[in-house]
Enzyme design. Structure first.
Site, PDB file in Angstrom:
ATOM      1  N   CYS A 145       0.825  -1.206   0.000  1.00  0.00           N
ATOM      2  CA  CYS A 145       0.000   0.000   0.000  1.00  0.00           C
ATOM      3  C   CYS A 145       0.863   1.262   0.000  1.00  0.00           C
ATOM      4  CB  CYS A 145      -0.921   0.008   1.215  1.00  0.00           C
ATOM      5  SG  CYS A 145      -0.026  -0.129   2.773  1.00  0.00           S
ATOM      6  N   CYS A 150       9.204   1.128  10.705  1.00  0.00           N
ATOM      7  CA  CYS A 150      10.386   0.356  11.080  1.00  0.00           C
ATOM      8  C   CYS A 150      10.001  -1.086  11.410  1.00  0.00           C
ATOM      9  CB  CYS A 150      11.118   1.010  12.253  1.00  0.00           C
ATOM     10  SG  CYS A 150      10.399   0.660  13.855  1.00  0.00           S
ATOM     11  N   HIS A 252     -30.579 -35.253  11.854  1.00  0.00           N
ATOM     12  CA  HIS A 252     -31.893 -35.164  12.478  1.00  0.00           C
ATOM     13  C   HIS A 252     -33.041 -35.229  11.477  1.00  0.00           C
ATOM     14  CE1 HIS A 252     -31.819 -31.117  10.964  1.00  0.00           C
ATOM     15  NE2 HIS A 252     -30.714 -30.859  11.634  1.00  0.00           N
ATOM     16  N   CYS A 257     -33.687 -28.203  10.601  1.00  0.00           N
ATOM     17  CA  CYS A 257     -32.701 -27.644  11.540  1.00  0.00           C
ATOM     18  C   CYS A 257     -33.388 -26.791  12.603  1.00  0.00           C
ATOM     19  CB  CYS A 257     -31.670 -26.800  10.799  1.00  0.00           C
ATOM     20  SG  CYS A 257     -30.611 -27.750   9.705  1.00  0.00           S
ATOM     21  N   CYS A 297     -58.268 -32.191  46.802  1.00  0.00           N
ATOM     22  CA  CYS A 297     -58.855 -31.183  47.676  1.00  0.00           C
ATOM     23  C   CYS A 297     -58.346 -29.785  47.338  1.00  0.00           C
ATOM     24  CB  CYS A 297     -58.507 -31.528  49.120  1.00  0.00           C
ATOM     25  SG  CYS A 297     -59.017 -30.270  50.291  1.00  0.00           S
ATOM     26  N   CYS A 312     -57.312 -20.125  43.741  1.00  0.00           N
ATOM     27  CA  CYS A 312     -56.909 -18.729  43.576  1.00  0.00           C
ATOM     28  C   CYS A 312     -55.609 -18.405  44.294  1.00  0.00           C
ATOM     29  CB  CYS A 312     -58.011 -17.800  44.056  1.00  0.00           C
ATOM     30  SG  CYS A 312     -58.252 -17.883  45.831  1.00  0.00           S
ATOM     31  N   HIS A 320     -62.973 -26.734  56.007  1.00  0.00           N
ATOM     32  CA  HIS A 320     -63.395 -26.786  54.609  1.00  0.00           C
ATOM     33  C   HIS A 320     -64.110 -28.090  54.300  1.00  0.00           C
ATOM     34  CE1 HIS A 320     -59.902 -29.351  54.641  1.00  0.00           C
ATOM     35  NE2 HIS A 320     -60.188 -29.767  53.427  1.00  0.00           N
TER      36      HIS A 320
HETATM   37 ZN   LIG Z   1      -1.051   1.035   4.393  1.00  0.00          ZN
HETATM   38 ZN   LIG Z   2     -29.494 -29.374  10.842  1.00  0.00          ZN
HETATM   39 ZN   LIG Z   3     -59.894 -19.397  46.243  1.00  0.00          ZN
HETATM   40 ZN   LIG Z   4       8.896   2.305  14.511  1.00  0.00          ZN
HETATM   41 ZN   LIG Z   5     -59.370 -31.521  52.353  1.00  0.00          ZN
END
Ligand SMILES: [Zn+2]
Ligand SMILES: [Zn+2]
Ligand SMILES: [Zn+2]
Ligand SMILES: [Zn+2]
Ligand SMILES: [Zn+2]
Ligand SMILES: [Zn+2]
Ligand SMILES: [Zn+2]
Length: 530
Positions: A145, A150, A252, A257, A297, A312, A320
């Site tokens: 280029c 150096c 595969h 893939c 339950c 919930c 209960h």
């Molecule tokens: Zn250069």
């Molecule tokens: Zn593959």
């Molecule tokens: Zn509940």
């Molecule tokens: Zn140099």
């Molecule tokens: Zn129960």
């Protein structure tokens, strides 16, 4: 007749005839010749550590001769164009040498002779990098280029780049100069060990930067690379490892893939565990531990002593009945929450179903890999005992069994995505999906049936069989083998024409083709040139 399996059956018929006739050497030579011709048709080549330099040289020489270049220039060009000679030549014929060179960081006319006189006239020279102004011209090096520094500065620059692993394209040190340094200059200026390392990088670039060449992904690595003329597809390395050339995973097909990548991730992923937790546990509102429901339950009790509602998740008292909790009316009860849970439940069930099918056939295929070996041993011991040529039908049958079982196991991964919502949700109506699913599962069921029959047949202790018994086993192996082979083909046709083909997203899923003779074995580099 284009049916390869039929062909291989015919060969076996011939073999049997040969047995009955006196052993005919000429026929045998012809048989082997035919096989050799067939194997050289391979579009894949194995490049070993030893043949890597030769494989690269073949391309280098071609470009050097076509464009009249130095080796270092040809290599710089090829690295830039990722070893794609056709593309390189296209650019050359369309835009000319100067443009071709410029984009790759090469200079058409080296500056050396141009400015030599001017430099040598001056006794002392200055390096613009280290600012040493007391330098003899022979301690300086000028790149093509035109930039001149150096040798110590160049050496420092090259050493850093090589150690950073960036040595395939070492650019000039000058500000904003993108020219690639001449590899011969680099090698001359750095320490010999580093020059060797640099050379290795250049040679391996042929694999690392080349779309057509890939390292065999076996672990531990066998040291080979495979060069392939076709895009994608599946290939077998000489180390025995079979892999997908597109994604480098284990082979595969008939799963694409993308499907395979998603599936592997799904299997490893926490998401399935999360689904399981969503379906089977609730978080305690007091201490946030996941509590598993042990019976039907709705009252949950955490180890911290807190009672709460399964539906919930709200904290409750202890008293209960089966369906109601005293003083609790599911105030925070949300439709959405229930739907989410139902969905997680359904997804988990669906995944589990496909996963178990996939796993059970994968496990069978591991068994049948061993069976393949034991069949080979039996074939060998039989031919030793009877002094007759080998019963090739048995080992061929075991090969077919092994690969069709693998195909079968991957059809479950394919089906999981094909008939699921992740990839093809809007591609078909529910009825259409259901119809296609039935069609596909019908093929799967038939295939399973015949694979099991073939497997059972080949599991016989035939090394102790009489010739009548052998004859019978031979017939069965052939019969089941042909059906298995045809069903595999039908399966692939169904995938291509009925399932993926009509969809839009199907174009993102290329499926490595089914081959009756098995996954293509790569041949040694240069074997087809002799
Ligand atoms: Zn250069
Ligand atoms: Zn593959
Ligand atoms: Zn509940
Ligand atoms: Zn140099
Ligand atoms: Zn129960
Ligand atoms: Zn390998
Ligand atoms: Zn708790």
């Amino acid at each position: 007749m284009d049916d390869d399996y039929y062909l291989s059956c015919e060969e076996d018929e011939e073999e049997k005839e040969e047995e009955e006739d006196d052993y005919d050497k000429d026929d045998n030579d012809q048989y082997e010749q035919a096989h050799r011709d067939e194997s050289t048709k391979s579009t894949s080549q194995i490049i070993t550590n030893e043949s890597l330099v030769a494989a690269q040289k073949e391309v280098l020489v071609r470009v050097m001769e076509l464009l009249t270049l130095k080796k270092s220039q040809a290599r710089t060009l090829l690295i830039h164009y990722r070893w794609n000679v056709d593309k390189l030549l296209d650019v050359y014929s369309e835009r000319g040498k100067e443009s071709l060179f410029k984009t790759a960081g090469l200079t058409v006319f080296a500056h050396t002779s141009l400015s030599e006189s001017r430099y040598s006239l001056r006794k002392k020279m200055t390096c613009e990098i280290c600012m040493d102004d007391d330098l003899q011209s022979y301690t300086m090096t000028r790149m093509d280029c035109g930039h001149c520094f150096c040798n110590n500065c160049w050496k420092e620059h090259f050493t850093v780049k090589i150690n950073e692993g960036m040595s395939k394209r070492i650019t000039c040190m000058a500000h904003k100069c993108n020219a690639i340094c001449d590899e011969d200059v680099v090698k001359k200026l750095v320490y010999p060990e580093l020059a060797e390392k640099f050379d290795r990088f250049l040679v391996e670039s042929y694999v690392d930067d080349n779309k057509r060449v890939k390292w065999c992904p076996s672990t531990p690595h066998c040291g080979n690379a495979i060069r392939r003329e076709d895009d994608g597809g599946e290939v077998e390395c000489s180390c025995g490892h079979q892999f997908c050339f597109s994604c480098l995973s284990e082979s595969h097909s008939p799963c694409s893939c993308l499907m395979w990548k998603l599936w592997k991730k799904k299997c490893e992923d926490e998401s399935e565990t999360l689904n399981w937790i969503t379906v089977h546990t609730r978080m305690c509102p007091k201490c946030s531990k996941a509590v598993q429901r042990s019976d039907g339950c709705n009252l949950m009790t955490c180890i911290c002593g807190q009672h709460f509602c399964w539906l919930c998740g709200g904290a409750t008292g202890v008293s209960h009945t089966w369906t109601t909790i005293d003083g609790h009316s599911c105030g925070k009860f949300k439709e959405e929450k229930v739907r989410q849970m139902e969905r997680a439940k359904r997804d988990l069930k669906r995944y589990t179903h496909y996963y178990h099918q996939y796993r059970s056939h994968t496990d069978s295929s591991k068994q049948e890999f061993k069976l393949r070996e034991s069949v080979r041993e039996k074939v060998a011991s039989l031919s030793e005992k009877t002094h007759k040529s080998e019963q090739k039908w048995a080992s061929n049958g075991a090969d077919l069994l092994f690969r069709s079982r693998k195909v079968l196991s991957y059809t479950y991964v394919f089906a999981f995505y094909m008939f699921g919502e992740e990839l093809f949700k809007d591609e078909m109506s529910d009825e259409e999906r259901e119809m296609k699913k039935i069609l596909f599962e019908n093929l799967q069921q038939q295939l399973i049936g015949y694979i099991e029959r073939l497997s059972k047949t080949l599991n016989q202790p035939f090394d102790y069989y009489s010739s009548d018994e052998l004859e019978k086993m031979n017939d069965e192996t052939m019969r089941f083998g042909i059906v298995v082979d045809n069903l595999c083909k039908e399966m692939y046709e169904c995938i291509e024409n009925e399932l993926l083909g009509p969809t839009v997203a199907g174009h993102n899923h290329s499926i490595a083709p089914y081959r009756s003779e098995g996954i293509e074995k790569a041949i040694e580099f240069g074997a087809d040139m002799v």
